[in-house]
Design a protein around this motif. Sequence first.
Motif, PDB file in Angstrom:
ATOM      1  N   ASN A   1       0.415  -1.095   0.105  1.00 17.50           N
ATOM      2  CA  ASN A   1      -0.461  -0.273   0.301  1.00 17.50           C
ATOM      3  C   ASN A   1       0.957   1.299  -0.257  1.00 17.50           C
ATOM      4  OD1 ASN A   1      -2.627  -0.918  -0.075  1.00 17.50           O
ATOM      5  ND2 ASN A   1      -2.503  -1.906   1.634  1.00 17.50           N
ATOM      6  N   ASP A   2       2.136   1.073  -0.249  1.00 16.94           N
ATOM      7  CA  ASP A   2       2.746   2.296  -0.103  1.00 16.94           C
ATOM      8  C   ASP A   2       2.638   3.450  -1.170  1.00 16.94           C
ATOM      9  OD1 ASP A   2       3.729   1.788   2.363  1.00 16.94           O
ATOM     10  OD2 ASP A   2       5.550   0.905   1.205  1.00 16.94           O
ATOM     11  N   VAL A   3       2.738   4.041  -1.846  1.00 19.69           N
ATOM     12  CA  VAL A   3       2.800   4.918  -2.752  1.00 19.69           C
ATOM     13  C   VAL A   3       3.963   4.540  -3.831  1.00 19.69           C
ATOM     14  CG1 VAL A   3       3.048   7.132  -4.242  1.00 19.69           C
ATOM     15  CG2 VAL A   3       1.740   6.491  -1.474  1.00 19.69           C
ATOM     16  N   ASN A   4       3.677   4.613  -4.757  1.00 22.02           N
ATOM     17  CA  ASN A   4       4.361   3.806  -6.376  1.00 22.02           C
ATOM     18  C   ASN A   4       5.516   2.496  -5.757  1.00 22.02           C
ATOM     19  OD1 ASN A   4       5.289   4.233  -8.689  1.00 22.02           O
ATOM     20  ND2 ASN A   4       7.700   5.280  -8.279  1.00 22.02           N
ATOM     21  N   TRP A   5       4.962   1.765  -5.490  1.00 17.65           N
ATOM     22  CA  TRP A   5       4.772  -0.047  -5.326  1.00 17.65           C
ATOM     23  C   TRP A   5       5.522  -0.129  -6.694  1.00 17.65           C
ATOM     24  CZ3 TRP A   5       3.366  -5.091  -6.140  1.00 17.65           C
ATOM     25  CH2 TRP A   5       4.006  -5.235  -5.367  1.00 17.65           C
ATOM     26  N   ILE A   6       4.684  -0.047  -7.194  1.00 15.73           N
ATOM     27  CA  ILE A   6       4.658  -0.500  -8.662  1.00 15.73           C
ATOM     28  C   ILE A   6       6.236  -0.182  -8.680  1.00 15.73           C
ATOM     29  CG2 ILE A   6       4.015  -1.611 -10.803  1.00 15.73           C
ATOM     30  CD1 ILE A   6       1.516  -1.452 -10.072  1.00 15.73           C
ATOM     31  N   GLY A   7       6.612   1.000  -9.269  1.00 20.77           N
ATOM     32  CA  GLY A   7       8.365   1.349  -9.059  1.00 20.77           C
ATOM     33  C   GLY A   7       8.051   2.085 -10.723  1.00 20.77           C
ATOM     34  N   SER A   8       7.052   2.987 -10.949  1.00 19.61           N
ATOM     35  CA  SER A   8       7.116   3.358 -12.600  1.00 19.61           C
ATOM     36  C   SER A   8       7.699   4.731 -12.017  1.00 19.61           C
ATOM     37  CB  SER A   8       5.522   3.347 -12.929  1.00 19.61           C
ATOM     38  OG  SER A   8       5.915   3.967 -13.907  1.00 19.61           O
ATOM     39  N   PHE A   9       8.100   5.436 -13.542  1.00 23.49           N
ATOM     40  CA  PHE A   9       8.570   6.940 -13.443  1.00 23.49           C
ATOM     41  C   PHE A   9       8.015   7.136 -14.540  1.00 23.49           C
ATOM     42  CE2 PHE A   9      12.236   4.479 -11.731  1.00 23.49           C
ATOM     43  CZ  PHE A   9      12.288   4.940 -10.399  1.00 23.49           C
ATOM     44  N   SER A  10       7.702   6.316 -15.936  1.00 23.72           N
ATOM     45  CA  SER A  10       7.154   7.063 -17.012  1.00 23.72           C
ATOM     46  C   SER A  10       5.562   7.291 -16.591  1.00 23.72           C
ATOM     47  CB  SER A  10       6.976   6.339 -18.319  1.00 23.72           C
ATOM     48  OG  SER A  10       5.967   4.871 -17.901  1.00 23.72           O
ATOM     49  N   GLY A  11       4.868   6.878 -15.705  1.00 28.77           N
ATOM     50  CA  GLY A  11       3.419   7.698 -15.916  1.00 28.77           C
ATOM     51  C   GLY A  11       2.815   6.047 -14.788  1.00 28.77           C
ATOM     52  N   ALA A  12       2.101   7.125 -14.642  1.00 26.62           N
ATOM     53  CA  ALA A  12       1.020   6.145 -13.038  1.00 26.62           C
ATOM     54  C   ALA A  12       0.898   4.592 -12.993  1.00 26.62           C
ATOM     55  CB  ALA A  12       0.040   6.919 -12.263  1.00 26.62           C
ATOM     56  N   MET A  13       0.739   3.568 -12.644  1.00 24.89           N
ATOM     57  CA  MET A  13       0.476   1.944 -12.714  1.00 24.89           C
ATOM     58  C   MET A  13      -0.008   1.549 -11.097  1.00 24.89           C
ATOM     59  SD  MET A  13       3.759   0.123 -14.369  1.00 24.89           S
ATOM     60  CE  MET A  13       4.646   0.572 -15.795  1.00 24.89           C
ATOM     61  N   ALA A  14      -1.005   0.780 -11.436  1.00 28.52           N
ATOM     62  CA  ALA A  14      -2.526   0.213 -10.866  1.00 28.52           C
ATOM     63  C   ALA A  14      -2.272  -1.418 -10.980  1.00 28.52           C
ATOM     64  CB  ALA A  14      -3.130   0.998 -10.531  1.00 28.52           C
ATOM     65  N   GLN A  15      -2.681  -1.782 -10.057  1.00 30.49           N
ATOM     66  CA  GLN A  15      -2.998  -3.779 -10.570  1.00 30.49           C
ATOM     67  C   GLN A  15      -4.016  -3.907  -9.589  1.00 30.49           C
ATOM     68  OE1 GLN A  15      -1.541  -5.844  -7.402  1.00 30.49           O
ATOM     69  NE2 GLN A  15      -2.710  -7.786  -8.775  1.00 30.49           N
ATOM     70  N   SER A  16      -4.546  -4.730  -9.682  1.00 33.76           N
ATOM     71  CA  SER A  16      -6.037  -5.147  -9.463  1.00 33.76           C
ATOM     72  C   SER A  16      -6.101  -6.181  -9.730  1.00 33.76           C
ATOM     73  CB  SER A  16      -6.656  -4.262 -10.329  1.00 33.76           C
ATOM     74  OG  SER A  16      -6.654  -3.038  -9.849  1.00 33.76           O
ATOM     75  N   PRO A  17      -5.873  -6.979  -8.336  1.00 34.92           N
ATOM     76  CA  PRO A  17      -5.991  -8.451  -8.907  1.00 34.92           C
ATOM     77  C   PRO A  17      -7.189  -8.967 -10.049  1.00 34.92           C
ATOM     78  CG  PRO A  17      -6.345  -8.073  -6.554  1.00 34.92           C
ATOM     79  CD  PRO A  17      -6.163  -6.420  -7.054  1.00 34.92           C
ATOM     80  N   SER A  18      -7.027  -9.594 -10.900  1.00 35.71           N
ATOM     81  CA  SER A  18      -8.560 -10.526 -11.422  1.00 35.71           C
ATOM     82  C   SER A  18      -9.834 -10.683 -11.039  1.00 35.71           C
ATOM     83  CB  SER A  18      -7.939 -11.185 -12.207  1.00 35.71           C
ATOM     84  OG  SER A  18      -7.682 -12.667 -11.853  1.00 35.71           O
ATOM     85  N   ASP A  19      -9.982 -11.313  -9.530  1.00 34.62           N
ATOM     86  CA  ASP A  19     -11.120 -11.280  -8.762  1.00 34.62           C
ATOM     87  C   ASP A  19     -11.339 -10.215  -7.933  1.00 34.62           C
ATOM     88  OD1 ASP A  19      -9.085 -11.851  -7.068  1.00 34.62           O
ATOM     89  OD2 ASP A  19      -9.742 -13.537  -6.430  1.00 34.62           O
ATOM     90  N   ALA A  20     -10.827  -9.420  -8.243  1.00 35.42           N
ATOM     91  CA  ALA A  20     -11.002  -7.692  -7.152  1.00 35.42           C
ATOM     92  C   ALA A  20     -11.950  -6.797  -7.555  1.00 35.42           C
ATOM     93  CB  ALA A  20      -9.341  -7.293  -6.656  1.00 35.42           C
TER      94      ALA A  20
END
Length: 184
Positions: free
Chosen positions: A136-155
């Motif tokens: 739940n940290d900010v920029n956990w995925i570690g993207s620099f070029s744009g914002a990325m998010a991840q949503s589990p397929s069953d969420a």
Amino acid sequence: MAHIAVVYHSGYGHTQRLAQAVAEGAGAQLVAIDAEGNLPEGGWETLAAASTIIFGSPTYMAGPSWQFKKFADASSKPWFSQAWKDKLFAGFTNSASTNGDKQITLDYLFHLAMQHGGIWVGTGMMPANSKAATRNDVNWIGSFSGAMAQSPSDASAAEMFPGDLETGKQFGQRVAQVAAKLAR
């Protein structure tokens, strides 16, 4: 003050929630691409009037949704007249997998902006990559070029990670700050 528009497609509601977070941070107007790949009435006019356009699409099969691509192809009319030249652009995406080839979608959005003669704004965020980092940290995925998010397929969209939504909000704030600096 810059007029910022967030134009996005969302298939299942996750990218819409991310778009709302980005728009909240940027003080932007949302322009939703519908299930047929079309803008709402007045959508093209909103984009024409904006000084900054933020693109958003889910990542499906290693790229943006076909609905977003239809919008991108339809943007050839403002491209031909160079109507969006020198506007600021930025982008964001969401997928079910942590990686999910989201970078390819961001690259597509970047290249679309470059086709229009735009100026790209990245996240400007450091990644949450220490041993103490949590999902739940900010920029956990570690993207620099744009914002990325991840949503589990069953969420559901309501179950999106708070850190991803906060990343979107802070990304929107950054885009608005850059837009304000350049508007001086």
